[in-house]
Motif scaffolding. Sequence first.
Motif, mmCIF file in Angstrom:
data_model
loop_
_atom_site.group_PDB
_atom_site.id
_atom_site.type_symbol
_atom_site.label_atom_id
_atom_site.label_comp_id
_atom_site.label_asym_id
_atom_site.label_seq_id
_atom_site.Cartn_x
_atom_site.Cartn_y
_atom_site.Cartn_z
ATOM 1 N N ARG A 374 0.826 -1.225 0.000
ATOM 2 C CA ARG A 374 0.000 0.000 0.000
ATOM 3 C C ARG A 374 0.854 1.266 0.000
ATOM 4 O O ARG A 374 0.419 2.303 -0.507
ATOM 5 N N ILE A 375 2.053 1.191 0.574
ATOM 6 C CA ILE A 375 2.947 2.352 0.528
ATOM 7 C C ILE A 375 3.411 2.539 -0.927
ATOM 8 O O ILE A 375 3.428 3.650 -1.450
ATOM 9 N N ALA A 376 3.741 1.457 -1.606
ATOM 10 C CA ALA A 376 4.152 1.547 -3.014
ATOM 11 C C ALA A 376 3.025 2.115 -3.877
ATOM 12 O O ALA A 376 3.227 3.047 -4.666
ATOM 13 N N MET A 377 1.831 1.563 -3.716
ATOM 14 C CA MET A 377 0.730 1.957 -4.610
ATOM 15 C C MET A 377 0.272 3.385 -4.337
ATOM 16 O O MET A 377 -0.071 4.125 -5.265
ATOM 17 N N SER A 378 0.283 3.802 -3.065
ATOM 18 C CA SER A 378 -0.197 5.159 -2.778
ATOM 19 C C SER A 378 0.825 6.207 -3.202
ATOM 20 O O SER A 378 0.444 7.242 -3.774
ATOM 21 N N PHE A 379 2.114 5.968 -2.973
ATOM 22 C CA PHE A 379 3.098 6.979 -3.381
ATOM 23 C C PHE A 379 3.229 7.072 -4.901
ATOM 24 O O PHE A 379 3.666 8.098 -5.423
ATOM 25 N N ALA A 380 2.826 6.035 -5.588
ATOM 26 C CA ALA A 380 2.804 6.139 -7.057
ATOM 27 C C ALA A 380 1.871 7.271 -7.475
ATOM 28 O O ALA A 380 2.082 7.926 -8.505
ATOM 29 N N LEU A 381 0.847 7.544 -6.667
ATOM 30 C CA LEU A 381 -0.085 8.631 -7.001
ATOM 31 C C LEU A 381 0.634 9.972 -6.958
ATOM 32 O O LEU A 381 0.382 10.854 -7.790
ATOM 33 N N ALA A 382 1.544 10.131 -5.988
ATOM 34 C CA ALA A 382 2.318 11.390 -5.936
ATOM 35 C C ALA A 382 3.103 11.566 -7.233
ATOM 36 O O ALA A 382 3.265 12.685 -7.736
ATOM 37 N N GLY A 383 3.551 10.431 -7.785
ATOM 38 C CA GLY A 383 4.323 10.472 -9.029
ATOM 39 C C GLY A 383 3.503 10.884 -10.243
ATOM 40 O O GLY A 383 4.067 11.193 -11.305
ATOM 41 N N LEU A 384 2.191 10.912 -10.101
ATOM 42 C CA LEU A 384 1.360 11.378 -11.222
ATOM 43 C C LEU A 384 1.402 12.905 -11.326
ATOM 44 O O LEU A 384 1.044 13.473 -12.355
ATOM 45 N N LYS A 385 1.811 13.569 -10.236
ATOM 46 C CA LYS A 385 1.802 15.041 -10.217
ATOM 47 C C LYS A 385 3.189 15.654 -10.037
ATOM 48 O O LYS A 385 3.408 16.806 -10.380
ATOM 49 N N ILE A 386 4.108 14.876 -9.431
ATOM 50 C CA ILE A 386 5.445 15.403 -9.143
ATOM 51 C C ILE A 386 6.447 14.622 -9.974
ATOM 52 O O ILE A 386 6.402 13.387 -10.031
ATOM 53 N N ASN A 387 7.367 15.338 -10.573
ATOM 54 C CA ASN A 387 8.403 14.702 -11.370
ATOM 55 C C ASN A 387 9.517 14.210 -10.445
ATOM 56 O O ASN A 387 9.990 14.979 -9.609
ATOM 57 N N GLY A 388 9.903 12.950 -10.563
ATOM 58 C CA GLY A 388 11.055 12.464 -9.793
ATOM 59 C C GLY A 388 10.719 11.480 -8.692
ATOM 60 O O GLY A 388 11.588 11.110 -7.907
ATOM 61 N N ILE A 389 9.469 11.038 -8.646
ATOM 62 C CA ILE A 389 9.109 10.071 -7.588
ATOM 63 C C ILE A 389 9.515 8.663 -8.026
ATOM 64 O O ILE A 389 9.044 8.146 -9.041
ATOM 65 N N THR A 390 10.385 8.064 -7.220
ATOM 66 C CA THR A 390 10.861 6.706 -7.492
ATOM 67 C C THR A 390 10.392 5.789 -6.373
ATOM 68 O O THR A 390 10.572 6.092 -5.192
ATOM 69 N N ILE A 391 9.766 4.689 -6.771
ATOM 70 C CA ILE A 391 9.256 3.722 -5.802
ATOM 71 C C ILE A 391 10.279 2.592 -5.676
ATOM 72 O O ILE A 391 10.607 1.927 -6.672
ATOM 73 N N LEU A 392 10.779 2.383 -4.471
ATOM 74 C CA LEU A 392 11.733 1.293 -4.249
ATOM 75 C C LEU A 392 10.967 -0.020 -4.023
ATOM 76 O O LEU A 392 9.885 -0.007 -3.434
ATOM 77 N N ASP A 393 11.523 -1.116 -4.476
ATOM 78 C CA ASP A 393 10.902 -2.439 -4.325
ATOM 79 C C ASP A 393 9.459 -2.457 -4.847
ATOM 80 O O ASP A 393 8.523 -2.860 -4.140
ATOM 81 N N PRO A 394 9.262 -2.009 -6.103
ATOM 82 C CA PRO A 394 7.889 -1.902 -6.620
ATOM 83 C C PRO A 394 7.173 -3.253 -6.718
ATOM 84 O O PRO A 394 5.946 -3.298 -6.739
ATOM 85 N N GLY A 395 7.949 -4.334 -6.729
ATOM 86 C CA GLY A 395 7.345 -5.668 -6.844
ATOM 87 C C GLY A 395 6.494 -6.039 -5.635
ATOM 88 O O GLY A 395 5.716 -7.000 -5.689
#
Length: 418
Positions: A374-395
Motif C-alpha cells: 500500500r505504501i508503493a501503490m499510494s506513493f505512485a499517485l504522488a508520481g502522477l503530479k510530481i516529477n522524480g518520484i521513485t518507488i523502491l521495491d515496486p514488486g
Amino acid sequence: MSADQLTILPPDHPLKGHVAPPGSKSITNRALLLAGLAKGTSRLTGALKSDDTRYMAEALRAMGVTVDEPDATTFVVTSSGKLNPSSEPLFLGNAGTATRFLTAAVALGQGRFVVDGDQHMRKRPIQPLVDALRSLGVAVEAPTGCPPVTIDATGRFEKNRVVIDAGLSSQYVSALLMAAAIAAEPFEIELAGADIGARGYIDLTLSAMRAFGAKVEQPSPSVWRIEPTGYTATDFHIEPDASAATYLWGAEVLTGGSIDIGTPATDFTQPDAKAYDVISAFPHMPAVIDGSQMQDAIPTIAVLAAFNKTPVRFVGIANLRVKECDRIRALSTGLNNIRQGLATEEGDDLVVASDPALAGQTLPASIDTFADHRIAMSFALAGLKINGITILDPGCVAKTYPHYWDALSSLGVALDRG
Ligand SMILES: O=C(O)C1=C[C@@H](OP(=O)(O)O)[C@@H](O)[C@H](O)C1
Ligand SMILES: C=C(OP(=O)(O)O)C(=O)O
C-alpha cells in the motif's frame, strides 16, 4: 521490470480509460478457507490471485485440500471438510488474513500445526488470538507473541464461549467466527471492550460464512452466537477489491480524469469503499478524517492530502502501526522525503500539511516502501503530479495487486524501470 525501483513520469493528460481492480483479497481468503472447511466442491469466481491468496491456497493444499485454478480468477476447491496436519510449517508470507484465519481454524483440527510467516509477519501481533484459543483449552505456543504459532489441536474446544480483545486487529474476531461454525456445540464470541478496527470486516466475514451455510446471530453489538452447522460447499462470486479501487479513484481525481473501474462505489460491501466519498471531495477533503473504518485506504488518502487545498489530520489510525509495516511512520517518512515538513506524527495521528503547489514540480525522492504494497501503490499517485518520484521495491504490490503497474501503464502513465 527492475526488481529494485521504478520512477513514475507524470502524465501530461488526465487519466482516462477502463481498469477493473482485481478480486477482493479479504473476501477471497475468507472464501478459500470456508471452501476448505466444507465437504465437497466449491467454485470461487472473480477471485484475487496474488501473494496473499496464493499463500492461503498453498496452505490448504498442504493440509489435504484440492485447490484447482482453471483460469486467472477462479479457484475450484474440493475438500473432505477437514484440515490435516502438514509435515512442514504453513508458510503464509505477510498475509495477515491467512495467518490469523488459519490459526483459529486449525485449532479445531487434529494434531500439530505450525503457522508461520516472513520476517514482517513475525513482527505482527497474534497474542490476543493465542490467549483466546488457550482459554478454550487449546495448546498454543507463540513465544514472541507473533508467528510462528504452534497449535496442538484435539479437534474440540473445551468451552463454548470466548472473550477476545480485538483492539489490535479485527482479524482475530473474524478468525474465531469462521472457526466457531465447525465446533461441536453452539458457540459465543464476546468482544472485550468496545474497541474494534473496521467493523465492516466482521460484516464481510458474516456474509461469507452465511453464503457457506453458517447461522450466526448477534444478540448484542459485542456478542455473536454461532450455530455448529459446519459449512456447505457452494459456488461463490467475489467482488472486486475496494482497497485496490482507492488507487484508481485517487488517480482519477488527482489528474482530473475519468477511470471506469466497472463497479459503482456503492456496490462494494467492503469497508474501504467508504473512502470514495472522501476521495471524491478532493481537493476539498475534510480537515479531520477518521480512518478507523477504512484503514487500508488511509495511505491512498494521505498521499492525496498532500495535494489537497487544506491540511488533513488523520485520526483513529493507531493500528496502522501494526500492518505490513508501521504505516504511519512510512507515510510520514515518504511525504517528508518529498518535501520536508509535509507530514507530522502527533502521537498516533498523522497530520498532512497540504501543498497544492507541489503539482508540476520536480522533487526527486526515492520512496522506501518497507515491503508494503500500500505504501508503493499510494506513493505512485504522488508520481502522477510530481516529477522524480521513485518507488523502491515496486514488486511488493504483488501482495494484493500484482498487475498494478500494468494498470497504470494501460492508462497512459509512463514508468521508467531503469
Ligand atoms: O479482515 C480482513 O480482511 C482485514 C482486516 C483489516 O485488518 P485488521 O483487522 O488487522 O485491522 C485490514 O487491514 C486487512 O487488510 C484485511
Ligand atoms: C493490512 C493488510 O493486510 P493483511 O493484514 O491482510 O496482511 C492490507 O492489505 O493492507
